[in-house]
Design a protein around this motif. Structure first.
Motif, PDB file in Angstrom:
ATOM      1  N   MET A   1      38.192  41.065  37.738  1.00 13.68           N
ATOM      2  CA  MET A   1      38.906  40.296  38.280  1.00 13.68           C
ATOM      3  C   MET A   1      38.577  38.893  38.581  1.00 13.68           C
ATOM      4  SD  MET A   1      40.123  42.472  41.018  1.00 13.68           S
ATOM      5  CE  MET A   1      38.978  43.587  40.135  1.00 13.68           C
ATOM      6  N   CYS A 126      44.461  35.522  41.148  1.00 16.26           N
ATOM      7  CA  CYS A 126      45.567  35.386  41.949  1.00 16.26           C
ATOM      8  C   CYS A 126      45.378  35.196  43.393  1.00 16.26           C
ATOM      9  CB  CYS A 126      46.458  36.510  41.590  1.00 16.26           C
ATOM     10  SG  CYS A 126      46.197  38.261  42.098  1.00 16.26           S
ATOM     11  N   THR A 128      45.492  35.937  47.007  1.00 10.77           N
ATOM     12  CA  THR A 128      46.251  36.741  47.993  1.00 10.77           C
ATOM     13  C   THR A 128      47.648  36.774  47.553  1.00 10.77           C
ATOM     14  OG1 THR A 128      46.294  35.052  49.517  1.00 10.77           O
ATOM     15  CG2 THR A 128      44.810  36.898  50.005  1.00 10.77           C
ATOM     16  N   GLY A 129      47.832  36.088  46.487  1.00 11.28           N
ATOM     17  CA  GLY A 129      49.287  36.217  45.903  1.00 11.28           C
ATOM     18  C   GLY A 129      50.320  35.327  46.061  1.00 11.28           C
ATOM     19  N   THR A 153      45.942  39.365  38.797  1.00  6.84           N
ATOM     20  CA  THR A 153      44.642  39.901  38.739  1.00  6.84           C
ATOM     21  C   THR A 153      43.679  39.033  39.628  1.00  6.84           C
ATOM     22  OG1 THR A 153      43.672  38.986  36.793  1.00  6.84           O
ATOM     23  CG2 THR A 153      45.074  40.928  36.490  1.00  6.84           C
ATOM     24  N   ASP A 154      42.620  39.734  40.171  1.00  4.97           N
ATOM     25  CA  ASP A 154      41.400  39.064  40.900  1.00  4.97           C
ATOM     26  C   ASP A 154      40.297  40.212  41.065  1.00  4.97           C
ATOM     27  OD1 ASP A 154      41.640  36.462  42.719  1.00  4.97           O
ATOM     28  OD2 ASP A 154      40.173  37.887  43.495  1.00  4.97           O
ATOM     29  N   LEU A 160      43.578  41.274  46.802  1.00  2.72           N
ATOM     30  CA  LEU A 160      44.744  41.922  46.091  1.00  2.72           C
ATOM     31  C   LEU A 160      45.670  42.792  46.893  1.00  2.72           C
ATOM     32  CD1 LEU A 160      43.079  43.311  42.683  1.00  2.72           C
ATOM     33  CD2 LEU A 160      45.024  41.601  42.868  1.00  2.72           C
ATOM     34  N   LYS A 164      49.562  42.558  47.292  1.00  2.00           N
ATOM     35  CA  LYS A 164      50.575  43.753  47.115  1.00  2.00           C
ATOM     36  C   LYS A 164      51.477  43.797  48.149  1.00  2.00           C
ATOM     37  CE  LYS A 164      47.230  46.636  44.326  1.00  2.00           C
ATOM     38  NZ  LYS A 164      46.303  47.724  44.342  1.00  2.00           N
ATOM     39  N   PHE A 212      49.707  44.326  40.105  1.00  2.00           N
ATOM     40  CA  PHE A 212      48.638  43.627  40.628  1.00  2.00           C
ATOM     41  C   PHE A 212      47.248  44.691  40.152  1.00  2.00           C
ATOM     42  CE2 PHE A 212      51.789  42.437  43.597  1.00  2.00           C
ATOM     43  CZ  PHE A 212      51.321  41.113  43.810  1.00  2.00           C
ATOM     44  N   GLU A 214      42.689  44.855  39.551  1.00  2.00           N
ATOM     45  CA  GLU A 214      41.455  44.345  39.450  1.00  2.00           C
ATOM     46  C   GLU A 214      41.097  43.768  37.929  1.00  2.00           C
ATOM     47  OE1 GLU A 214      38.334  46.155  41.485  1.00  2.00           O
ATOM     48  OE2 GLU A 214      39.494  46.588  43.276  1.00  2.00           O
TER      49      GLU A 214
END
Length: 291
Positions: A1, A126, A128-129, A153-154, A160, A164, A212, A214
């Motif tokens: 990630m 990404c 915390t989204g 992805t991270d 992550l 989510k 989502f 890794e």
């Protein structure tokens, strides 16, 4: 990630002083080599100044006095290793960050995406989204979300998990609403979340087409073909070798005429793939793959 942006710390003298000795460089190299060989996380080609500050921050956070001490603890204590990874990838992000970029994306990229029967978008690094949910909202408003799949992805598993869940602090909504409006939002931003106590949770339908996972840009390979790749303010912390490695990964992952979106301080220029793209918007760093 992919790593998220590092938070800079300059309030402690030891972080801001130049590298003092070859011993310190050796300690850093041994720490990073150990982390790579034992855990598979590769920070060896990250830019040294930011990396050094974050390592020293973690040395003090673990109540240690040397980088060698941190190495010993990291190699024998997985929880310590996980704290180090989180320290090296502190998330810095927000909804519709840099609103002109999202407005330009609506104007110049969305018309291209309308021609595709199915849309794949990769948000690499990404965090915390917030950027991912921004894209989901934008696609929803443009009537494209149902035929889209967003891969977020991270390298940071903790970030992550936040992504989510889609739960964020309510104190951020004033800024996010402003960003959304300036980015060309067509509705009331509050329609997209439900407030409860000091948090908000984004509507479940925004997550239905998001995957989502890794992924480490420094070590992992391509996993799909994409129409759009977002990777903003991640590679500014990489050295030239790692930047070219990541650009190779993105080039391999983009479909013909696929779109690459970089951060404000990043560029395709001076990489091995400069002539493989044409700019859709030079100011907002939006490029289209042409070969």
């Amino acid at each position: 990630m992919a790593p998220s942006e590092f938070t800079e710390f300059s309030d402690m003298e030891s972080y801001s002083q130049p590298v003092e000795s070859e011993r310190e460089l050796l300690e850093i190299e041994l720490l990073l080599e150990g982390v790579h060989r034992l855990y598979g996380y590769d920070f060896r080609n990250y830019a040294l100044p930011s990396l050094r500050r974050r390592i020293w921050h973690q040395v003090h956070a673990e109540h240690l006095s040397t980088i060698s001490g941190l190495q010993e603890k990291v190699l024998h204590d997985r929880a310590c290793f996980q704290r180090l990874v989180y320290s090296l990838s502190i998330p810095v992000t927000e909804m519709f960050r840099d609103p002109p970029l999202f407005r330009t994306f609506r104007e110049k990229v969305i018309p291209l995406l309308r021609t595709y029967p199915y849309i794949r978008i990769w948000h690499a690094g990404c965090s915390t989204g917030e950027e991912v949910y921004s894209m989901a909202i934008l696609l929803h408003e443009e009537g494209l979300y149902d035929k889209s799949r967003i891969y977020a992805t991270d390298m940071n598993g903790k970030s992550l998990q936040v992504a989510k869940e889609g739960i964020f602090g309510i104190q951020k909504m004033k800024l996010y609403t402003k960003n959304y409006q300036e980015a060309g939002g067509t509705r009331s931003f509050s329609e997209y979340y439900t407030a409860k106590y000091n948090s908000v949770i984004f509507q479940p339908f925004l997550r239905k087409n998001i995957i989502f996972a890794e992924h480490n840009l420094a070590t992992d390979q391509s996993f799909n073909e994409f129409n759009v790749i977002f990777c903003r303010n991640v590679m500014i912390y990489f050295d030239e070798t790692l930047r070219n490695r990541v650009h190779s990964l993105f080039h391999d992952s983009l479909s013909h005429f696929g779109v690459l979106v970089l951060g404000a301080k990043e560029s395709i220029h001076f990489t091995d793939y400069d002539d493989c793209y044409e700019p859709l918007d030079k100011v907002e760093k939006i490029y289209r793959k042409i070969k």
